[in-house]
Design a protein around this motif. Structure first.
Motif, PDB file in Angstrom:
ATOM      1  N   ASP A 461       0.851  -1.202   0.000  1.00 39.09           N
ATOM      2  CA  ASP A 461       0.000   0.000   0.000  1.00 39.09           C
ATOM      3  C   ASP A 461       0.884   1.248   0.000  1.00 39.09           C
ATOM      4  OD1 ASP A 461      -2.277   1.587   0.122  1.00 39.09           O
ATOM      5  OD2 ASP A 461      -2.245   1.606   2.314  1.00 39.09           O
ATOM      6  N   ARG A 487      -7.467  -2.936   1.143  1.00 38.48           N
ATOM      7  CA  ARG A 487      -6.196  -3.037   1.845  1.00 38.48           C
ATOM      8  C   ARG A 487      -6.410  -3.502   3.274  1.00 38.48           C
ATOM      9  NH1 ARG A 487      -4.460   3.353   2.629  1.00 38.48           N
ATOM     10  NH2 ARG A 487      -6.196   3.953   3.994  1.00 38.48           N
ATOM     11  N   ASP A 493      -0.455  -4.655   3.374  1.00 41.45           N
ATOM     12  CA  ASP A 493      -0.746  -5.361   2.133  1.00 41.45           C
ATOM     13  C   ASP A 493      -2.049  -4.844   1.537  1.00 41.45           C
ATOM     14  OD1 ASP A 493       1.507  -6.883   2.327  1.00 41.45           O
ATOM     15  OD2 ASP A 493       0.507  -8.609   3.243  1.00 41.45           O
ATOM     16  N   ALA A 494      -2.114  -4.840   0.209  1.00 42.28           N
ATOM     17  CA  ALA A 494      -3.306  -4.384  -0.484  1.00 42.28           C
ATOM     18  C   ALA A 494      -3.550  -5.277  -1.699  1.00 42.28           C
ATOM     19  CB  ALA A 494      -3.141  -2.922  -0.923  1.00 42.28           C
TER      20      ALA A 494
END
Length: 526
Positions: A461, A487, A493-494
């Protein structure tokens, strides 16, 4: 009385099965295409092998009466599946009737290649007696690299062990438990290439397996390796194999299948120690008898009682359940297809959870639909009927959990797959009018409608992803239809799901993968 046409050469025992079950049968093997077009509208069922081409034109003529097409064998390349489904015609096959025959042919081809039997036979018949020319190799103690451990692959492994060969196996769906039961060493693809003295492939031809063994793969093999393909033409790149034989890297090959069939000419035909046969894998009296009897029984069951077995385009669903299950079936298929396309490691377990309204419905077809789509990238033999057996044979545990309570959505299906490396879940629901929607991936909330061409991205992200991605796609002339983001947390993390008007592949895909924020980029097709 239902009426069935047999337009290819099937055993007379199949005719007897139809008649015994109360159906009228016309046996017309070798029926010309124009005559088939003119008479097909008079039949409820059509039983074929590989010669008859069931085209869209044939199905258009037949759609007012024809209810089922039965293929005596596994392949349905000669049937227009999309047209059959659109016309409401059930397509059945017999996926396991010729497994032993095909496996035995692969072993025979391996032995013929190891001892150069066809060339030695031709030389001897010509009166040359070239005993010193044909120096073979033993199979005893050699490593057989088995690519694909389904029904046929498992039989090949058993026969090879009877010859005292060591078997190293690669199959994304092969569990440790199943490998142990088969007494094979489970390895990754590169390890198999490096270890094997002989390599035999037993997978379907899919986007994942096309050119699986190409110049790059062959370069990783032992010098003097021998390649056997009795599965589907195109899994082994024929031109790359021919070049490797010329270079002395590959000592021999045995092929029963080719990219172009009938194979009147081929780059492999003039190469030394290459054994070729005209797609004989299923060509034994026993196999043809088995598949003929099976297809006759299956078609008779459907035409006389409505029971469906080994259908490729229709689930086993009662008439009462069909209208209610239809939108859920589509959702289950999408969840399974998504998971199958992004799963590259061996599956250990599959769990489906049902919440809310769907928990009160007939869930078995939904589980089978999702399971079939999950495994479809790796086997064109799997369908809604045989998916549970397919999973069981590979040691994959399949379970379902029901929550009648409602959560955030009135109805929800969650599919969770566990591999040796990770556990991943994907959830979906139905919006107004019964429209399927993805609502979470890997427990990250994201709302998306799936379309034909999708790009799935996992990324960090960080700023710049959307701009970089848009620039690459724009420069390639690929239009973005929809763009969905989710996300875990800020800076964590996305994920992104992007619908595009054209597939993202080749250099465009590689450019996206090279973006600094991207962890993984995977094109999907629905």
């Amino acid at each position: 009385m239902p009426r069935v046409l047999i337009s290819d050469k099937l055993s007379q025992e199949a005719v007897a099965v139809f008649e015994r079950r109360g159906l009228e049968v016309d046996f017309k093997p070798g029926l010309p295409a124009d005559e088939l077009l003119s008479i097909i509208g008079d039949y409820d069922g059509l039983a074929i092998r590989s010669a008859t081409k069931v085209t869209a034109a044939v199905l258009e003529k037949a759609k007012d009466r024809l209810r089922v097409v039965g293929r005596a064998g596994i392949g349905v390349d000669n049937i227009d599946m999309e047209a059959a489904t659109g016309a409401g015609i059930v397509v059945m096959n017999t996926p396991f009737g010729n497994s032993i025959t095909t496996a035995e042919h692969a072993v025979a081809m391996m032995m013929a290649c190891a001892r150069q039997i066809p060339a030695a036979d031709a030389s001897t018949r010509a009166g040359k007696w070239e005993k010193s020319r044909f120096m073979g190799v033993e199979l005893y103690g050699k490593v057989l690299g088995l690519v694909g451990v389904g029904n046929i692959g498992a039989i090949v492994a058993d026969r090879a062990q009877g010859l005292k060969m060591k078997v190293a196996a690669y199959d994304p769906f092969l569990s440790e438990e199943r490998a142990a039961a088969l007494n094979v060493e489970k390895v990754d693809f590169d390890t198999l290439l490096a270890k094997a003295d002989f390599i035999t492939v037993h997978t379907p031809l899919t986007d994942q397996t096309r050119d699986l063994i190409d110049a790059g793969a062959l370069a990783k093999c032992k010098d003097g390796v021998r390649i056997i393909n009795c599965a589907r033409g195109g899994i082994v790149n024929e031109a790359d194999l021919a070049a490797a034989i010329d270079a002395g890297k590959v000592a021999g090959a045995a092929f029963d299948v080719f990219v172009e069939e009938p194979a009147r000419e081929n780059v492999l035909f003039d190469k030394p120690n290459v054994v070729c046969t005209p797609h004989l894998g299923a060509a034994t009296e026993e196999a043809q008898e088995n598949v003929a009897l099976q297809v006759a029984e299956q078609m008779s069951d459907y035409l006389m009682t409505g029971a469906i077995t080994n259908a490729l385009n229709m689930p086993s669903i009662s008439a009462e359940d069909a209208p209610r299950l239809k939108p859920y079936m589509k959702l289950a298929c999408q969840l399974g297809s998504f998971a199958g396309q992004v799963t590259e490691n061996g599956l250990k377990s599959v769990t489906m959870e049902f919440e809310g309204a769907v928990a009160k419905l007939n869930r078995k077809p939904l589980v089978q639909a999702a399971l079939a789509e999950l495994m479809k990238p790796f086997s064109d033999a799997v369908n809604m009927v045989n998916a549970p057996l397919f999973a069981k044979d590979r040691g994959i545990d399949v379970s379902e959990t029901v929550h009648e309570r409602e959560g955030d959505y009135n109805t929800l299906i969650r599919l969770t797959v566990e591999t040796e490396d990770f556990t991943r879940s994907i959830s979906g629901t139905l919006f107004g009018g019964g429209l399927p929607r993805i609502v979470s991936i890997k427990d990250i909330s994201i709302e998306a409608e799936l379309s034909e061409h999708m790009l799935y991205i996992t990324n960090r992200d960080q700023p710049g992803l959307i701009g970089g991605l848009g620039t690459i796609l724009g420069d390639a002339g690929i239009n973005i239809g929809t763009f969905h983001l989710g996300r875990e947390s800020t800076g964590g993390d996305a994920i992104a799901l992007i619908a595009t008007d054209a597939p993202v592949e080749g250099a465009v895909l590689e450019a996206i993968k090279a973006l600094p924020q991207v962890i993984q980029a995977k094109p999907l097709k629905f």
